[in-house]
Design an enzyme around this catalytic site. Structure first.
Site, PDB file in Angstrom:
ATOM      1  CG  HIS A   1      17.732   0.327 -63.004  1.00 34.75           C
ATOM      2  ND1 HIS A   1      16.869   1.238 -62.439  1.00 34.75           N
ATOM      3  CD2 HIS A   1      18.374   0.989 -64.003  1.00 34.75           C
ATOM      4  CE1 HIS A   1      16.972   2.398 -63.064  1.00 34.75           C
ATOM      5  NE2 HIS A   1      17.873   2.282 -64.021  1.00 34.75           N
ATOM      6  NE  ARG A   2      19.103   4.497 -61.445  1.00 33.71           N
ATOM      7  CZ  ARG A   2      18.258   5.498 -61.289  1.00 33.71           C
ATOM      8  NH1 ARG A   2      18.079   6.018 -60.094  1.00 33.71           N
ATOM      9  NH2 ARG A   2      17.607   6.009 -62.312  1.00 33.71           N
TER      10      ARG A   2
ATOM     11  CG  HIS B   1      20.828   8.152 -62.054  1.00 34.17           C
ATOM     12  ND1 HIS B   1      20.155   9.354 -62.162  1.00 34.17           N
ATOM     13  CD2 HIS B   1      20.471   7.425 -63.133  1.00 34.17           C
ATOM     14  CE1 HIS B   1      19.400   9.327 -63.246  1.00 34.17           C
ATOM     15  NE2 HIS B   1      19.566   8.179 -63.856  1.00 34.17           N
TER      16      HIS B   1
ATOM     17  CE  LYS C   1      22.354   8.827 -66.219  1.00 30.85           C
ATOM     18  NZ  LYS C   1      21.378   8.167 -67.078  1.00 30.85           N
TER      19      LYS C   1
ATOM     20  CG  ASP D   1      14.080  -0.083 -60.175  1.00 33.60           C
ATOM     21  OD1 ASP D   1      15.271   0.177 -60.441  1.00 33.60           O
ATOM     22  OD2 ASP D   1      13.137   0.671 -60.506  1.00 33.60           O
TER      23      ASP D   1
END
Ligand code: G3P
Ligand code: CA
Length: 248
Positions: free
Chosen positions: A7-8, A49, A110, A235
């Site tokens: 995640h990211r 993000h 997004k 994460d």
């Protein structure tokens, strides 16, 4: 085997959504990346993000109001640690350069704050230029973005994100099978608390994968693995890789 989707990047060990975070995740032997893409004022695809850069850099402002060159002047590392001072916002192509051998390239789009940005088309075309289209899955909380992906290329894999009070959760709660068929999605990316073994089975029965987020506790990783979950967006990719390889 349940895939580990970082995640990211490895965002606990390096600044989220930067090249150092993606490179660190690769060291752990992950299967996939998740990240978030936006368009700059001059039409470049960058990874971040938030819509703005205020919290993850020494600059301020919306990405859509800044050119790529302006964004690249800012430091996206020092807020996390001085060890990462000078880290730049990544262009999508810099990230794709790292993706050889990665089986899940999960790019989240997004909802743009301006209409008609054509961001889905630009992402898909760039991923195709890198010959990575077969590994791409575009996710969004906005089902209209996922439909746009299908208009660009019906073979684009799409993942529907939803959470409590986010995304089209009411329609999905009503009938997630009908929803999946209506929007031709290939995966659900639900908030992890929505998933149980029956949920996964129902999705698999219609050929839809399940990649919940954000799966951070080790026992949750293990449970989802044992339920046959397709992927976990986490994460803690280092922990997840160990859990998924247990006994293999
Ligand atoms: O894609 C899963 C997750 O990243 C969605 O929420 O806010 O972290 O982009 P967010
Ligand atoms: Ca995301």
């Amino acid at each position: 085997m349940t895939k580990v989707i970082s995640h990211r990047g490895a965002n606990k060990l390096a600044p989220q959504n930067t090249i150092p975070a993606f490179a660190k995740a690769l060291e752990f032997g992950i299967d996939g990346f998740e990240n978030d893409v936006h368009l700059t004022k001059d039409g470049r695809l960058v990874i971040c993000h938030n819509y703005d850069i205020d919290q993850t850099s020494n600059g301020t402002g919306l990405i859509q109001d800044l050119t790529f060159d302006e964004l690249r002047k800012y430091d996206f590392g020092s807020y996390f640690s001085e060890d990462f001072a000078g880290t730049k916002i990544p262009a999508l192509e810099e990230f794709l350069d790292l993706c050889k051998g990665i089986s899940v390239i999960n790019i989240e789009i997004k909802s743009p704050k301006q209409p008609n940005t054509d961001i889905a088309r630009k992402v898909i075309n760039m991923v195709k230029d890198f010959n990575l289209f077969d590994n791409l899955i575009i996710s969004s909380f906005d089902e209209k973005i996922l439909l746009e992906c299908k208009e660009v290329d019906p073979k684009t894999r799409t993942g529907m994100l939803y959470a409590p009070d986010e995304g089209p959760y009411e329609e999905i709660f009503e009938d997630k099978i009908a929803f999946a068929k209506k929007y031709d999605i290939q995966a659900y990316h639900p908030f992890a608390m929505f998933v149980d073994e029956e949920y996964i089975q129902e999705c698999h029965d219609i050929g839809v994968r399940v990649n919940p987020w954000t799966v951070n506790p080790e026992d949750a990783m293990r449970t989802l693995r044992d339920w046959g979950c397709d992927g976990v967006i986490t994460d803690y990719p280092d922990v997840a890789v160990k859990v998924m390889r247990e006994g293999k």
